[in-house]
Design a protein around this motif. Sequence first.
Motif, PDB file in Angstrom:
ATOM      1  N   GLU A 123      -4.248  13.708  -7.264  1.00 50.44           N
ATOM      2  CA  GLU A 123      -5.707  13.847  -7.250  1.00 50.44           C
ATOM      3  C   GLU A 123      -6.348  12.706  -8.033  1.00 50.44           C
ATOM      4  O   GLU A 123      -6.672  12.828  -9.216  1.00 50.44           O
ATOM      5  N   ALA A 124      -6.510  11.574  -7.366  1.00 49.21           N
ATOM      6  CA  ALA A 124      -7.105  10.386  -7.977  1.00 49.21           C
ATOM      7  C   ALA A 124      -7.739   9.540  -6.889  1.00 49.21           C
ATOM      8  O   ALA A 124      -7.292   9.553  -5.734  1.00 49.21           O
ATOM      9  N   GLY A 125      -8.776   8.797  -7.268  1.00 47.23           N
ATOM     10  CA  GLY A 125      -9.441   7.941  -6.297  1.00 47.23           C
ATOM     11  C   GLY A 125      -8.701   6.658  -6.025  1.00 47.23           C
ATOM     12  O   GLY A 125      -8.939   5.995  -5.009  1.00 47.23           O
ATOM     13  N   MET A 126      -7.771   6.292  -6.932  1.00 48.08           N
ATOM     14  CA  MET A 126      -6.977   5.068  -6.773  1.00 48.08           C
ATOM     15  C   MET A 126      -5.553   5.376  -7.211  1.00 48.08           C
ATOM     16  O   MET A 126      -5.346   6.075  -8.213  1.00 48.08           O
ATOM     17  N   ILE A 127      -4.582   4.848  -6.489  1.00 46.74           N
ATOM     18  CA  ILE A 127      -3.180   5.088  -6.810  1.00 46.74           C
ATOM     19  C   ILE A 127      -2.424   3.771  -6.703  1.00 46.74           C
ATOM     20  O   ILE A 127      -2.473   3.098  -5.669  1.00 46.74           O
ATOM     21  N   GLY A 128      -1.744   3.410  -7.772  1.00 50.65           N
ATOM     22  CA  GLY A 128      -0.918   2.211  -7.784  1.00 50.65           C
ATOM     23  C   GLY A 128       0.547   2.599  -7.663  1.00 50.65           C
ATOM     24  O   GLY A 128       1.069   3.309  -8.523  1.00 50.65           O
ATOM     25  N   ILE A 129       1.206   2.165  -6.612  1.00 51.17           N
ATOM     26  CA  ILE A 129       2.625   2.445  -6.430  1.00 51.17           C
ATOM     27  C   ILE A 129       3.409   1.185  -6.782  1.00 51.17           C
ATOM     28  O   ILE A 129       3.251   0.145  -6.142  1.00 51.17           O
ATOM     29  N   ASN A 130       4.218   1.275  -7.821  1.00 52.55           N
ATOM     30  CA  ASN A 130       5.041   0.156  -8.295  1.00 52.55           C
ATOM     31  C   ASN A 130       4.190  -1.053  -8.674  1.00 52.55           C
ATOM     32  O   ASN A 130       4.589  -2.203  -8.483  1.00 52.55           O
ATOM     33  N   ARG A 131       3.013  -0.784  -9.226  1.00 51.09           N
ATOM     34  CA  ARG A 131       2.176  -1.855  -9.770  1.00 51.09           C
ATOM     35  C   ARG A 131       1.236  -1.255 -10.802  1.00 51.09           C
ATOM     36  O   ARG A 131       0.808  -0.109 -10.695  1.00 51.09           O
ATOM     37  N   GLY A 132       0.929  -2.057 -11.815  1.00 49.60           N
ATOM     38  CA  GLY A 132       0.139  -1.573 -12.936  1.00 49.60           C
ATOM     39  C   GLY A 132      -1.312  -1.995 -12.916  1.00 49.60           C
ATOM     40  O   GLY A 132      -2.067  -1.664 -13.836  1.00 49.60           O
ATOM     41  N   ILE A 133      -1.724  -2.735 -11.895  1.00 52.63           N
ATOM     42  CA  ILE A 133      -3.119  -3.156 -11.755  1.00 52.63           C
ATOM     43  C   ILE A 133      -3.567  -2.846 -10.339  1.00 52.63           C
ATOM     44  O   ILE A 133      -2.903  -3.259  -9.367  1.00 52.63           O
ATOM     45  N   VAL A 134      -4.657  -2.122 -10.202  1.00 54.93           N
ATOM     46  CA  VAL A 134      -5.154  -1.776  -8.868  1.00 54.93           C
ATOM     47  C   VAL A 134      -6.511  -2.388  -8.560  1.00 54.93           C
ATOM     48  O   VAL A 134      -6.921  -2.447  -7.405  1.00 54.93           O
ATOM     49  N   SER A 135      -7.231  -2.846  -9.579  1.00 54.46           N
ATOM     50  CA  SER A 135      -8.605  -3.312  -9.380  1.00 54.46           C
ATOM     51  C   SER A 135      -8.644  -4.574  -8.530  1.00 54.46           C
ATOM     52  O   SER A 135      -7.865  -5.507  -8.740  1.00 54.46           O
ATOM     53  N   ASP A 136      -9.582  -4.609  -7.581  1.00 56.51           N
ATOM     54  CA  ASP A 136      -9.760  -5.762  -6.705  1.00 56.51           C
ATOM     55  C   ASP A 136     -11.188  -5.713  -6.173  1.00 56.51           C
ATOM     56  O   ASP A 136     -11.647  -4.652  -5.727  1.00 56.51           O
ATOM     57  N   ALA A 137     -11.888  -6.831  -6.212  1.00 62.41           N
ATOM     58  CA  ALA A 137     -13.281  -6.852  -5.776  1.00 62.41           C
ATOM     59  C   ALA A 137     -13.443  -6.403  -4.334  1.00 62.41           C
ATOM     60  O   ALA A 137     -14.488  -5.871  -3.956  1.00 62.41           O
ATOM     61  N   SER A 138     -12.415  -6.596  -3.515  1.00 67.59           N
ATOM     62  CA  SER A 138     -12.525  -6.273  -2.094  1.00 67.59           C
ATOM     63  C   SER A 138     -12.073  -4.856  -1.766  1.00 67.59           C
ATOM     64  O   SER A 138     -12.033  -4.483  -0.592  1.00 67.59           O
ATOM     65  N   ALA A 139     -11.745  -4.057  -2.799  1.00 66.55           N
ATOM     66  CA  ALA A 139     -11.258  -2.702  -2.572  1.00 66.55           C
ATOM     67  C   ALA A 139     -12.177  -1.689  -3.251  1.00 66.55           C
ATOM     68  O   ALA A 139     -12.805  -1.989  -4.269  1.00 66.55           O
ATOM     69  N   PRO A 140     -12.266  -0.472  -2.722  1.00 64.76           N
ATOM     70  CA  PRO A 140     -13.148   0.538  -3.319  1.00 64.76           C
ATOM     71  C   PRO A 140     -12.598   1.049  -4.646  1.00 64.76           C
ATOM     72  O   PRO A 140     -11.438   1.445  -4.739  1.00 64.76           O
ATOM     73  N   PHE A 141     -13.456   1.068  -5.650  1.00 62.69           N
ATOM     74  CA  PHE A 141     -13.084   1.490  -7.003  1.00 62.69           C
ATOM     75  C   PHE A 141     -13.881   2.740  -7.352  1.00 62.69           C
ATOM     76  O   PHE A 141     -15.111   2.752  -7.281  1.00 62.69           O
TER      77      PHE A 141
END
Length: 491
Positions: free
Chosen positions: A445-463
């Motif tokens: 239950e999260a709006g963003m999920i990182g699988i095998n990575r510790g950074i998910v933020s990206d200007a072109s992706a919904p945050f």
Amino acid sequence: MDFSSVISPTLAAHAPTGVLVDGRWSPAAGSSTFEVTNPATEDVLLDVADGSPEDGARALDAAAAAAAPWRRTPPRTRADVLHAVFRRIVTHTDDLAALITAEGGKPLAEARAEVAYGAEFVRWYAEQAVRHDGSVRAAPAGGGTQIVQRRPVGPSLLITPWNFPLAMATRKIAPALAAGCTVVVKPSSLAPLTTLYVAEMFRAELEARGLPAGTVNVVPTSASARLTAPLLADPRLRKLSFTGSTGVGQSLLRDAAAGVLRTSMELGGNAPFLVFEDADLDDAVQGAMAAKMRNAGQTCVAANRFLVHSSVADDFTDRLVVAFEQQVVGDGAEAGVTVGPLIDAGAVDSVEGVVADAVDRGAQVRTGGSWPRGRGHFYPPTVLAGVPRDALAVTDETFGPVAPVVTFDDDEDALALANGTEHGLVAYAYTRDVGRALVLSREIEAGMIGINRGIVSDASAPFGGVKHSGIGREGGEAGLEEYLETVYVAL
């Protein structure tokens, strides 16, 4: 004050410190100011205009007056403004990074990364400004045509936090302007200098093109509620975007309800970082450092709870301790420093309380756990093992460099732990099992999920998040949608 170690004398002399209304910088009403300090040294950097409700009203007057002409400005022209601001930000990377480090404390390398990240929002929305999609089709029942248009919402109030003073400002201002909205920005009183400096770039580009001066307005203040309450009650305001704590966001939502305002809320988090028994532990530790230690753990997407399978918990914790002990704590302006100060004394008190609570409940401090009080607001990278599930370090968001390790026995237990919070902003998971990764992507239950990575933020992706972590999205195409209304025309 000698700014040579944090801000160049030239930058100190030219950094805006006033209220920006209708294209002009001015003192606050009554000429009142507040001090902005360096959290690493506790020195005063500059005095900044302390905006009043009167200043807020003037800013909304300007935004309302500019709303129609800015809405009618061709999308290509709006895009040109944003492209130009992007180039200014990149050109002034060193100055902006120095301001970020001086008022927020993060190491210069991280500050430069924030400049690059924040600039990408401006470039992305420059590219999106000409892509306001609509549709035209024959009515299925016949006898007419259906036209769907997109219109800017209208004057918008943007409230930004202190921990990313450039990126959070550009993440809001850029899509608003791309959509055709005018804005009033209220930066955090703890770190307003960077936002004011970026606002001057927008002001200069608007002026150079003869575009509406009131398109971008900024009112710093030390009394946020006193400024924002009358703005939210004004019927001319049509949009509120806020990044900050859940408690403050809930209060703002109540105020916004009276005017039925469009709202975007990016609120608190309590991110789980799951490490399964099949994970590559070296990769997991590397991801943990990225997810936890940016800005000394003072980010809404910081990994807050390290949920580790019991079979690998000791090995993972040992490796995490080694990585934490390699960090260098100090003034972010100094070479080699990787962990800067917390934002103020209250933040240190809060982190100390969280660690003390965990220890009282039986957790073991593997590294860190205390720091001598003195000049600057520092706290060491801290790893806690054997943390019980009811400790504050697990149940509450810890805005600091503390990693509590909690064990789980199976996937069902892991999911229950991950979802056992009112927050749902982001989650991280390390596993080599593709099937498990797909299940996690559906069940966490999260709006963003990182699988095998510790950074998910990206200007072109919904945050953005779910549950108490917020409403709406910033970044990507979804970020533009937040500033657009859908209008149906039956022809």
